[in-house]
Design an enzyme around this catalytic site. Structure first.
Site, PDB file in Angstrom:
ATOM      1  CG  HIS A  21      -5.616  -1.783  -1.833  1.00  0.00           C
ATOM      2  ND1 HIS A  21      -4.496  -1.292  -2.478  1.00  0.00           N
ATOM      3  CD2 HIS A  21      -5.539  -1.348  -0.558  1.00  0.00           C
ATOM      4  CE1 HIS A  21      -3.791  -0.585  -1.629  1.00  0.00           C
ATOM      5  NE2 HIS A  21      -4.388  -0.604  -0.449  1.00  0.00           N
ATOM      6  CG  ASP A  66      -5.599  -1.410  -5.556  1.00  0.00           C
ATOM      7  OD1 ASP A  66      -6.421  -0.653  -5.012  1.00  0.00           O
ATOM      8  OD2 ASP A  66      -4.398  -1.448  -5.254  1.00  0.00           O
ATOM      9  CB  CYS A  97      -0.968  -0.062   1.183  1.00  0.00           C
ATOM     10  SG  CYS A  97      -2.317   1.132   1.102  1.00  0.00           S
TER      11      CYS A  97
END
Length: 247
Positions: free
Chosen positions: A214, A183, A125
């Site tokens: 994600h 994502d 991330c």
């Protein structure tokens, strides 16, 4: 490989940075990986992920990425309150402060007898972005960047011309870019922009897109976690760092 853990508090230009160290118990010197967390800092899934990498023969450092903005030891919850605080921290810390954090960790590792001195970076991330950013430092030999947010948008605070996309041409190590095609944080056009920029910048990189959401590596919150894919990606990361850091 059995591992051990310890905590070190590193001095940086922006304050003390608590850093969690995972490393093999066996005597010897091992290459190192700076492992960047999500906005939530070192949660239990991040700790487990760092332990997995350390168990493959690496010294793994997990820094508190927003150490300037929180009391030492802060871990944010995977809830709306934690997400809002983490996102606020993300936009409050300039990228240049992450650059100086890299220097502090690299210099620490050079002083440790259990480290060979070869260093890579890995993250998920925002941590994927920070691993990418770390690779701008010529001492970082490789980076594994998992679903890296905010590279394509250029929205994180930095000096003029200092965003990570613009500075890609400074990367000399090898990158591994890993994405989930479902994502929403990095849409198709964002991934395409990053891919083309890496080509134009003549960076040595590999590119991998999977049918995944994600945070598919996070083993908490089963609506996203893909265990089989996570194992595949861990193997890819280990192979990358063995190739680049053991030479």
């Amino acid at each position: 490989m059995i591992i051990q853990t310890e905590i070190v508090d590193l001095a940086t230009p922006t304050g003390t940075m608590r850093t969690y160290v995972y490393r093999p118990q066996a005597e010897g010197a091992y290459p190192a990986i700076i492992y960047y967390s999500e906005i939530f800092q070192q949660t239990a899934p991040i700790a487990r992920s760092a332990a997995i990498m350390a168990g493959h023969g690496f010294v793994v450092l997990v820094p508190e990425v927003f150490h300037e903005l929180n009391p030492i030891g802060t871990v944010l919850a995977y809830d709306d309150e934690g997400k809002n605080k983490g996102n606020a921290d993300k936009f409050a810390k300039p990228l240049e402060s992450h650059d100086s954090d890299v220097v502090a960790m690299y210099e620490f590792l050079q002083q440790q007898t259990y480290c060979t001195g070869n260093v890579g970076a890995m993250g998920v991330c925002i941590g994927g972005h920070l691993a990418y950013r770390a690779a701008i430092n010529p001492n970082i030999k490789a980076a594994c960047c998992l679903y890296a947010t905010d590279i394509h948008s250029g929205t994180l605070p930095s000096q003029p011309g200092g965003d990570s996309l613009t500075r890609t041409k400074e990367i000399s190590g090898e990158l591994m870019m890993i994405w989930g095609k479902q994502d929403p944080h990095v849409p198709d056009e964002g991934r395409f922009l990053i891919h083309q920029n890496l080509i134009d910048s003549k960076v040595h990189f590999s590119w991998h897109e999977f049918n995944a959401a994600h945070a598919f590596m996070r083993d908490e919150g089963l609506d996203r976690y893909d265990p089989e894919l996570a194992l595949t990606v861990y193997k890819m990361a280990v192979d990358l760092f063995r190739k680049t850091l053991l030479a």
